[in-house]
Motif scaffolding. Structure first.
Motif, PDB file in Angstrom:
ATOM      1  N   GLY A 155       1.820  11.285   3.706  1.00 46.87           N
ATOM      2  CA  GLY A 155       0.494  10.721   3.559  1.00 46.87           C
ATOM      3  C   GLY A 155       0.422   9.317   4.098  1.00 46.87           C
ATOM      4  N   GLN A 156      -0.841   8.850   4.255  1.00 50.95           N
ATOM      5  CA  GLN A 156      -1.056   7.541   4.832  1.00 50.95           C
ATOM      6  C   GLN A 156      -0.394   6.459   3.991  1.00 50.95           C
ATOM      7  OE1 GLN A 156      -5.161   6.593   5.370  1.00 50.95           O
ATOM      8  NE2 GLN A 156      -4.772   5.022   6.910  1.00 50.95           N
ATOM      9  N   THR A 157      -0.353   6.627   2.683  1.00 53.15           N
ATOM     10  CA  THR A 157       0.277   5.645   1.788  1.00 53.15           C
ATOM     11  C   THR A 157       1.449   6.260   1.004  1.00 53.15           C
ATOM     12  OG1 THR A 157      -1.290   6.186   0.030  1.00 53.15           O
ATOM     13  CG2 THR A 157      -1.873   4.374   1.520  1.00 53.15           C
TER      14      THR A 157
ATOM     15  N   ARG B 230       8.147   2.295   3.225  1.00 51.71           N
ATOM     16  CA  ARG B 230       8.253   1.003   3.909  1.00 51.71           C
ATOM     17  C   ARG B 230       6.983   0.732   4.681  1.00 51.71           C
ATOM     18  NH1 ARG B 230      10.154  -1.317   8.766  1.00 51.71           N
ATOM     19  NH2 ARG B 230      10.347   0.749   9.714  1.00 51.71           N
ATOM     20  N   CYS B 231       6.372  -0.410   4.375  1.00 48.83           N
ATOM     21  CA  CYS B 231       5.131  -0.806   5.030  1.00 48.83           C
ATOM     22  C   CYS B 231       5.448  -1.534   6.326  1.00 48.83           C
ATOM     23  CB  CYS B 231       4.299  -1.694   4.101  1.00 48.83           C
ATOM     24  SG  CYS B 231       2.753  -2.273   4.822  1.00 48.83           S
TER      25      CYS B 231
ATOM     26  N   PRO C 224       0.803  -1.232   0.000  1.00 52.55           N
ATOM     27  CA  PRO C 224       0.000   0.000   0.000  1.00 52.55           C
ATOM     28  C   PRO C 224       0.833   1.278   0.000  1.00 52.55           C
ATOM     29  CG  PRO C 224       0.070  -0.942   2.198  1.00 52.55           C
ATOM     30  CD  PRO C 224       0.776  -1.924   1.303  1.00 52.55           C
ATOM     31  N   CYS C 225       2.116   1.181   0.304  1.00 54.08           N
ATOM     32  CA  CYS C 225       2.958   2.373   0.433  1.00 54.08           C
ATOM     33  C   CYS C 225       3.583   2.704  -0.924  1.00 54.08           C
ATOM     34  CB  CYS C 225       4.054   2.162   1.478  1.00 54.08           C
ATOM     35  SG  CYS C 225       3.413   1.691   3.103  1.00 54.08           S
ATOM     36  N   SER C 226       3.386   3.889  -1.388  1.00 52.73           N
ATOM     37  CA  SER C 226       3.922   4.335  -2.670  1.00 52.73           C
ATOM     38  C   SER C 226       5.322   4.914  -2.507  1.00 52.73           C
ATOM     39  CB  SER C 226       2.991   5.391  -3.287  1.00 52.73           C
ATOM     40  OG  SER C 226       1.673   4.897  -3.411  1.00 52.73           O
TER      41      SER C 226
ATOM     42  N   CYS D  11       2.819   3.360   7.001  1.00 48.42           N
ATOM     43  CA  CYS D  11       3.795   3.599   5.937  1.00 48.42           C
ATOM     44  C   CYS D  11       4.857   4.563   6.449  1.00 48.42           C
ATOM     45  CB  CYS D  11       3.127   4.183   4.700  1.00 48.42           C
ATOM     46  SG  CYS D  11       2.114   3.001   3.792  1.00 48.42           S
ATOM     47  N   ASP D  12       6.091   4.099   6.505  1.00 44.06           N
ATOM     48  CA  ASP D  12       7.222   4.976   6.819  1.00 44.06           C
ATOM     49  C   ASP D  12       7.730   5.521   5.489  1.00 44.06           C
ATOM     50  OD1 ASP D  12       6.933   4.380   9.478  1.00 44.06           O
ATOM     51  OD2 ASP D  12       8.455   2.787   9.465  1.00 44.06           O
ATOM     52  N   CYS D  13       7.373   6.776   5.220  1.00 43.29           N
ATOM     53  CA  CYS D  13       7.673   7.365   3.910  1.00 43.29           C
ATOM     54  C   CYS D  13       9.097   7.901   3.873  1.00 43.29           C
ATOM     55  CB  CYS D  13       6.690   8.496   3.604  1.00 43.29           C
ATOM     56  SG  CYS D  13       4.960   7.979   3.661  1.00 43.29           S
ATOM     57  N   SER D  14       9.689   7.741   2.710  1.00 39.95           N
ATOM     58  CA  SER D  14      10.977   8.385   2.471  1.00 39.95           C
ATOM     59  C   SER D  14      10.718   9.815   2.021  1.00 39.95           C
ATOM     60  CB  SER D  14      11.774   7.614   1.414  1.00 39.95           C
ATOM     61  OG  SER D  14      11.043   7.548   0.202  1.00 39.95           O
TER      62      SER D  14
END
Length: 1247
Positions: A608-610, A590-591, A584-586, A600-603
């Motif tokens: 956002g949530q995803t 990292r999900c 789910p993470c774009s 989602c740990d975003c780079s």
């Protein structure tokens, strides 16, 4: 006269009485009365009162006497009468007067009236045994021959010289007239056998052996590896084939291996000559190559591959997903682009993962390859603002409702806000405390159970994904941790905690030995009974997941056992949602699976949530407008802080960020020459040396900690150094990209042009643009700034609006830059440069080369004698001429390749005595430079000469010369550049030169050999004179006359040739017959040379091409009665079965003498008698003699007849033998005989 003078001189002291002795010269001095000296007892002879050298003073009582001592008998001391004054007596005879006459009294040994005769004492031959007598005065001497002596030395007795044992070391003394020592068999020599015979003096020991002296003998101490009496035999250690597995054996004693083989030392030493070395075949090792090298010992197979050892190799059986010799290559399952619809492929082990990207029209994609449009959420039943997530499993569309906090179940319709509790239960008795369960979760931190209270407790929890047991009893704590085994992977795991004499933790896991990992710790108090505090047990706590097979102490806990008021906390079954399976993470976020939901740990810079959104970038300096943004620091950040941001720019200089305290800058970050500069109030500056102005996006983090500053870029951290920064306080201003007054920005390179994104100060995000949504409240960690001339997003200038591409080129914008697609005949960044060679302007047989602003037509050229070309420069040649390149090919030993002169400046490249000569005199240098090659270059091959000025901008410097890329020399001396050629200097090529010239350029400007063409470029060398030059490189047709003889092939070497001779011929023109007999190929015969071949005339008993085959004479042997035939050279021997009879017969004996079997039998019997070897005392019986003698006579007659016949037959037969000629063998009819007689080697069986 002398005696009278002595007498006249004799006198006594005054007062003394002198009295003479009658007839003698002696006199006496007597001390008289009244003389003072006489009253003193003194030595009267003390002062030598006697005058003359022949008088001796003798002390007396009353004086002294002077006695005459002339002769042994007192002769010469008599007084003389006048008759004797003429000294008539000779030989010291004494003269006495008698009545006017004298008589001579002769001394012994003399006689005669005047003592004139010497008496010969040898007249009586007193010396015996051949001794020699020597007469003397009144005596004689006998000189004995060796071996004699005697009383009074008359040599009457023979001497036994052996009595004194003169012979040493066991020598035997032989007494003769004299003696001699017999030193035989003693080991000594010399007159007395005193010298030891040195048997080792002749150096009899070979191979550097040590000779040990003995008595009458010697011995040789051989080095290991040698044997024999004189160490002459080299022990062949390789004879036993010690090297296994095909290894090659090399004797250490073979001196030819030294300095030639890498495994032997450079110098041979006899001390190391014993033994052998094995050169093992690949894959084997050891002293005798018996060890099969285990190539798997080094574990070459990576990534879990299984290694199989081979001979000189290994084979890796790779796990799925890996390949390569060592399984080191992770197979990229993404290389075939399996992911569709814009999805991003991530390679996995033996698999791949497709990260599906939402399309621009809102379609969500799923499936293994993101090829299926997800429709599960088109009609869904998610309630309470839940997020619907479409799914696709087992080719079935569905959806998952991701509930907001406080709701649960499949449609998020059930509230989940509740408390977890347990009534516990009472337990009594001496039972140990035990809890066993199976669990499944993805939470890294959770409590599985808790027993007891604050003072005493026992619990099991997950800590960072690993099991941790805690025990506290009687004030003592006992922790247990299973390190390295994570159990938060969503799989089922079984764990057990047991408290008795010790605290034990068990985990059933596939990586543990025997499948179970055990961790234990002793209990200090030793109590085994269950504490009352442990009777109450709490299950779950912060745990979210599934439990089964729960057992507390001795009781299994079932879901039905949960109290009714707590049953709402329990749901039967284990429903598991793989949140991260659908990715789910774009944007590579990292999900993190949280069991009931995901995170989602975003780079950066995504959010956002995803991770489907990103923080907006701001474009600064769009279309060269001055722009900046300003922020106010809301918190006190202190002196330890960090700043991070994304930056993208092509402008190498400009202000990036400045923190100000009122009007004073506290910290300035700016670009200079593409590098980030950091400056503070202390005027200290630190530089981050990475180039950031290349148009790509970089994440830069600056960390200020304890007076030190670090910079990170692309996961690379660099310590920049010491930089003092004042603490950042609330109210400080932060300016980004510029300042309100642009004239203040010039100090730091002007305004920033480019994009900045996701700017953070101590994790406080700094937004360039306010939120667009209404009623949107920013979190407190976000600062919103005021922007001037900022553009939302990262936007490029319209770089094509000015029409930068010329000559019909098409312009394309490439973020603050452009690229031009040029027509075929133009090139350059803006299509400004014409590509002349595209239109093929050059004549045939020439090559077109593009040069700045034009082209040149190049070709090799052939020169003959004085066909030179002259060049001058045009007026537009402005570049500095600091190099020269020239290609040539010739056999001229003396020629000029290029020369030019102008006043005192001079340049020459020539060939003298077949070597290259370079001479340059130019500039303000007086000495100039000169170079002469060491190797000849007039060899008909192509050569390239390059001259380069070491410092082109200097008035004069050293020059470097390169010849064929092999000779690279920096010349001694200095010379200026070649700019004097631009002053209408005449440049002459190929003067008095026969050969070819290739490309020639000076300073990068070519000197073409084609007829004068009109070139467009301004810088040219123009032909002023052109001789008879032929384009292309051709030499004389040296092979037309067929100079190579006897079938040799002529090879053209440019004005020269080389002959490749056919077999059997040699020499420059193949005129000499090659002597094939030079190598002595005939082993047992004489060699006769022929054309490309040789013939061997073999000795008797040998045949073959090289006479190396010994004819097997035993094929047609006549050995009877079981005798064994032993082959020889042109003969054979018959050996009886008993081994006592050896009969040697020539190969012709049985053919000429054995006229019948009886004859042969009789002959063999006769030979057996003649050559019988038996025991001592063997004799022939008489009857056998009667039979043998007639037989022998008959055979002798037959032998005479047979010899004559044999000579004629053998001579004719041997004409077809010796030289191995199959045709002659056929003539002689010997082919069938050869098949059975010859021991033919395998390589000659086809002949």
């Amino acid at each position: 006269q002398w005696l009278h003078s002595i007498l006249a001189e004799k006198s006594c002291p005054s007062g003394w009485t002198c009295s003479a002795t009658p007839g003698l010269l002696d006199y006496e001095c007597t001390c008289g009365p009244g003389v003072p000296e006489c009253s003193v007892n003194t030595d009267p002879c003390g002062n030598s009162p006697c005058k003359g050298p022949h008088f001796e003073c003798v002390d007396r009582t009353s004086g002294y006497v002077c006695e005459c001592r002339m002769g042994p008998n007192g002769e010469g001391c008599h007084t003389e009468s006048p008759v004797c004054s003429s000294h008539p007596c000779q030989n010291n005879g004494t003269c006495t007067e008698h009545a006017g006459e004298y008589a001579c009294s002769c001394p012994p040994g003399h006689s005669g009236a005047r003592c004139e005769d010497d008496i010969d004492e040898c007249a009586s031959s007193p010396c015996q045994n051949g001794a020699i007598c020597l007469d003397r005065v009144n005596e004689y001497n006998c000189f004995c021959v060796p071996g004699f002596q005697g009383y009074r030395i008359n040599c009457e007795n023979e001497i036994d010289e052996c009595d004194s044992d003169p012979c040493q070391n066991g020598g035997v003394c032989a007494d003769q007239i004299g003696y001699w020592c017999d030193c035989s068999d003693t080991g000594y020599e010399g007159e007395h056998c005193e010298l030891e015979i040195l048997e080792c003096a002749s150096q009899p020991c070979l191979n550097n052996a040590t000779c040990l002296e003995g008595v009458t003998n010697y011995s040789c101490a051989c080095w290991p590896g040698y044997t024999g009496q004189h160490c002459e035999e080299d022990v062949d250690e390789c004879a036993a084939n010690p090297c296994h597995n095909g290894g090659m054996c090399f004797e250490r004693s073979n001196q030819t291996y030294y300095e030639t083989r890498p495994d032997f030392p450079r110098e041979f030493s006899y001390s190391q000559a014993a033994g052998f070395l094995c050169w093992c075949q690949p894959g084997f090792s050891g002293e005798n190559c018996s060890v099969n090298i285990d190539e798997c010992a080094s574990e070459p197979c990576q990534n879990g591959g299984r290694c199989t050892d081979l001979v000189n190799g290994f084979l890796c059986h790779c796990l799925p997903g890996y390949s390569g010799v060592e399984c080191a290559v992770n197979i990229d399952e993404c290389r075939d682009d399996p992911c569709e619809n814009g999805a991003t492929c991530e390679d996995a082990i033996a698999d791949y993962i497709c990260y599906c990207a939402p399309s621009q029209d809102g379609i969500l994609w799923g499936g293994k390859n993101c090829s299926v449009a997800l429709t599960g959420c088109q009609s869904h039943d998610c309630q309470n603002q839940a997020l619907c997530i479409p799914t696709y499993q087992a080719e079935t569309h569905g959806h998952i409702c991701r509930c907001q906090s406080g709701f649960s179940d499949a449609t998020c319709s059930t509230p989940t806000t509740f408390s977890i509790g347990s009534r516990g239960r009472d337990m009594t008795g001496d039972h140990p405390a035990m809890v066993s369960l199976r669990f499944r979760t993805t939470l890294p931190d959770a409590i599985l159970f808790y027993r007891g209270h604050d003072a005493e407790y026992l619990f099991l929890e997950l800590s960072d994904g690993m099991l941790h047991v805690g025990l506290k009893r009687n004030g003592a704590e006992s922790p247990l941790l299973l390190e390295g085994l994570r159990v938060d992977d969503g799989q089922w795991h079984k764990a057990e905690v047991l408290l008795q004499q010790s605290l034990e933790l068990k985990l059933w896991h596939k990586t543990c030995d025997t499948g179970v990992c055990l961790k234990s710790s002793p209990i200090g108090d030793g109590a085994t009974s269950l504490s009352p505090a442990f009777l109450k047990t709490y299950i779950g706590g912060s745990f979210i997941g599934c439990l089964e097979d729960l057992q507390i102490d001795d009781r299994a806990i079932l879901p039905l056992d949960i109290p009714h008021h707590e049953s709402a906390l329990v749901e039967l079954g284990c429903n598991r949602t793989e949140w991260c399976h659908i990715q789910p993470c774009s944007h590579n976020g990292r999900c993190v699976d949280l069991w009931a939901t995901f995170r989602c740990d975003c780079s950066r810079p995504y959010k956002g949530q995803t991770c489907s959104h990103e923080y907006p970038a701001g474009t600064f300096g769009l279309e060269d407008l001055s722009s900046f943004a300003s922020f106010t620091v809301a918190d006190n950040l202190g002196a330890n802080f960090n700043i991070s941001f994304f930056i993208r720019t092509l402008k190498p200089s400009g202000l990036v960020l400045q923190i100000r305290n009122g009007t004073n800058p506290c910290l300035t970050v700016y670009l200079k020459n593409g590098q980030l500069q950091l400056e503070t109030l202390s005027t200290n500056t630190e530089i981050f040396s990475e180039n950031l102005a290349d148009g790509r996006r970089y994440l830069v983090t600056l960390t200020f900690q304890g007076g030190e500053v670090h910079a990170s870029h692309s996961d690379r951290v660099v310590e920049l150094g010491h930089l003092i920064v004042i603490p950042l306080l609330a109210g400080f201003e932060v300016y980004v990209g510029g300042l309100p007054h642009q004239d203040h920005v010039s100090t730091w390179g002007g305004y920033f042009k480019g994009c900045l994104q996701d700017l953070q100060l101590n994790h406080h995000r700094m937004e360039f643009f306010p939120p667009q949504a209404e009623n949107y409240s920013l979190p407190p960690a976000v600062f919103v700034g005021q922007g001037t001339n900022l553009a939302l997003g990262c936007i490029s200038d319209d770089t094509c609006k000015s029409g930068p591409c010329h000559n019909g080129g098409t312009c394309t914008v490439t973020w603050n830059d452009f690229s031009c697609s040029c027509p075929g005949n133009f090139t350059g960044a803006t299509c400004e440069e014409r590509v002349w060679c595209e239109s093929h302007p050059c004549p045939t047989d020439t090559t077109c080369m593009d040069v700045p602003a034009g082209y040149v037509c190049l070709a090799n050229a052939t020169f003959q004698g004085n066909a030179a070309i002259e060049f001058v420069t045009n007026a537009s040649l402005t570049r500095a001429l600091s190099s020269l390149h020239l290609d040539f090919r010739t056999r001229d030993e003396d020629a000029i390749l290029l020369w030019a002169t102008k006043e005192v400046d001079f340049l020459q490249i020539a060939i003298q005595n077949s070597t290259l000569l370079v001479d340059i005199r130019s500039g303000n240098s007086i000495e100039g430079i000169t170079f002469r090659s060491q190797t000849p270059i007039a060899d008909g091959a192509w050569h390239r000469v390059s001259l380069t000025m070491e410092e082109p901008s200097a008035l004069s410097s050293r020059w470097q010369v390169h010849v064929d890329g092999f000779v690279n020399v920096t010349l001694q001396g200095n010379a200026g550049n070649l700019d004097f050629l631009k002053n209408n200097a005449l440049i002459i090529l190929a003067e008095n030169f026969t050969g070819c010239l290739g490309h020639v350029n000076i300073g990068g400007v070519y000197l073409p050999f084609t007829a004068q063409l009109s070139y467009p470029q301004p810088e040219q060398f123009l032909q002023s004179h052109r001789g008879n030059v032929r384009l292309g490189c051709t030499g004389a047709d040296v092979c037309t006359s067929n100079p190579c003889l006897n079938g040799g092939t002529c090879e053209d070497l440019f004005n020269s040739f080389r002959c490749a001779c056919s077999a059997g011929w040699e020499g420059p023109r193949c005129a000499s017959d090659l002597d094939e007999c030079r190598s002595s190929p005939c082993v047992h015969g004489d060699c006769v040379d022929s054309v490309a071949d040789f013939q061997c005339e073999c000795f008797r008993g040998y045949i073959g091409k090289t006479c190396a085959i010994n004819v097997d004479d035993c094929v047609r042997h006549q050995c009877l009665n079981g005798g064994t035939c032993v082959d020889g050279v042109y003969s054979y021997s018959c050996r009886s079965q008993s081994g006592l009879l050896d009969v040697t017969l020539h190969s012709w004996s049985t053919k000429t003498l054995c006229l019948s079997p009886c004859d042969c039998r009789g002959l063999i019997v006769l030979h057996s008698f003649l050559f019988q070897k038996g025991a001592a005392g063997a004799f022939f019986p008489f009857p056998l003699t009667e039979v043998a003698v007639p037989v022998a006579c008959g055979c002798a007659l037959l032998l005479i007849i047979g010899l004559a016949f044999m000579v004629l037959t053998a001579r004719k037969r041997r004409q077809s033998e010796g030289t191995y000629s199959p045709s002659q063998q056929e003539v002689a009819g010997a082919r069938l005989e050869m098949d059975s007689v010859l021991k033919v080697p395998p390589e000659e069986r086809l002949i």
